[in-house]
Enzyme design. Sequence first.
Site, PDB file in Angstrom:
ATOM      1  N   TYR A  24      28.998  61.219  44.181  1.00 58.72           N
ATOM      2  CA  TYR A  24      28.888  62.673  44.292  1.00 58.72           C
ATOM      3  C   TYR A  24      30.196  63.329  43.877  1.00 58.72           C
ATOM      4  CZ  TYR A  24      24.659  61.665  46.945  1.00 58.72           C
ATOM      5  OH  TYR A  24      23.435  61.208  47.320  1.00 58.72           O
TER       6      TYR A  24
ATOM      7  N   ASN B 159      16.520  68.193  44.264  1.00 61.42           N
ATOM      8  CA  ASN B 159      15.890  67.884  42.982  1.00 61.42           C
ATOM      9  C   ASN B 159      14.371  67.760  43.163  1.00 61.42           C
ATOM     10  OD1 ASN B 159      15.047  66.743  40.546  1.00 61.42           O
ATOM     11  ND2 ASN B 159      16.027  64.777  40.934  1.00 61.42           N
TER      12      ASN B 159
ATOM     13  N   CYS C 232      18.153  61.364  40.361  1.00 60.26           N
ATOM     14  CA  CYS C 232      19.081  61.591  41.467  1.00 60.26           C
ATOM     15  C   CYS C 232      19.382  60.301  42.225  1.00 60.26           C
ATOM     16  CB  CYS C 232      18.538  62.662  42.402  1.00 60.26           C
ATOM     17  SG  CYS C 232      16.859  62.371  42.976  1.00 60.26           S
ATOM     18  N   HIS C 233      18.538  59.288  42.063  1.00 62.15           N
ATOM     19  CA  HIS C 233      18.782  58.006  42.738  1.00 62.15           C
ATOM     20  C   HIS C 233      20.013  57.298  42.199  1.00 62.15           C
ATOM     21  CE1 HIS C 233      16.259  57.053  39.225  1.00 62.15           C
ATOM     22  NE2 HIS C 233      16.871  55.876  39.225  1.00 62.15           N
TER      23      HIS C 233
ATOM     24  N   GLU D 247      16.345  49.138  37.889  1.00 62.27           N
ATOM     25  CA  GLU D 247      17.217  49.443  36.764  1.00 62.27           C
ATOM     26  C   GLU D 247      18.286  48.371  36.537  1.00 62.27           C
ATOM     27  OE1 GLU D 247      18.679  53.456  36.766  1.00 62.27           O
ATOM     28  OE2 GLU D 247      16.662  54.284  36.983  1.00 62.27           O
TER      29      GLU D 247
END
Length: 170
Positions: free
Chosen positions: A104, A127, A135-136, A163
């Site tokens: 962040y 979001n 946003c993850h 991912e």
Amino acid sequence: MSFLPPPAGSHPHHTVIPSPLGELLLRGDGEGVLSRIDLLADRRPEPESTPAPAAFREAADQLTAYFAGGRTRFELRIATGGTPFQRSVWERLVTIPYGTTLSYGELARELGRPTAARAVGAANGANPVPIVVPCHRVLAASGDLTGFGLGGVARKRLLLSLESGQRAAF
């Protein structure tokens, strides 16, 4: 990815698609412009919303390909609304490469607001189209996973595992 202004007074449409996270409720307009993604277990379509699977076919196909490990970016039209600051955060989120993360604080510094890590976190949490606007991929400065509006930290961990190539998570 194209961010569009929210449609004024348009009739809501929706569809539900399966996913490894649970059934996803896709909402938007009848032309396939996506405005929200929620877990069906957490939110139901508005009573006046029209089921429109064909309108969301492209979004459903891209999300399915993402969950199968075959898509790393989304090319969809979305209408998110939000404040100018929120939109600036969301527009930056879509540029975080697949399989990478950012804190962040790093995101706040990149936006020219080095003391706004909490505000970035709040925008991240607001979001409306998680996964598509990833946003993850944003973590605490310590690297810890923090909140995720689409089903909590466990689902955030699943997306990050996907991912990173750890398909066993699904």
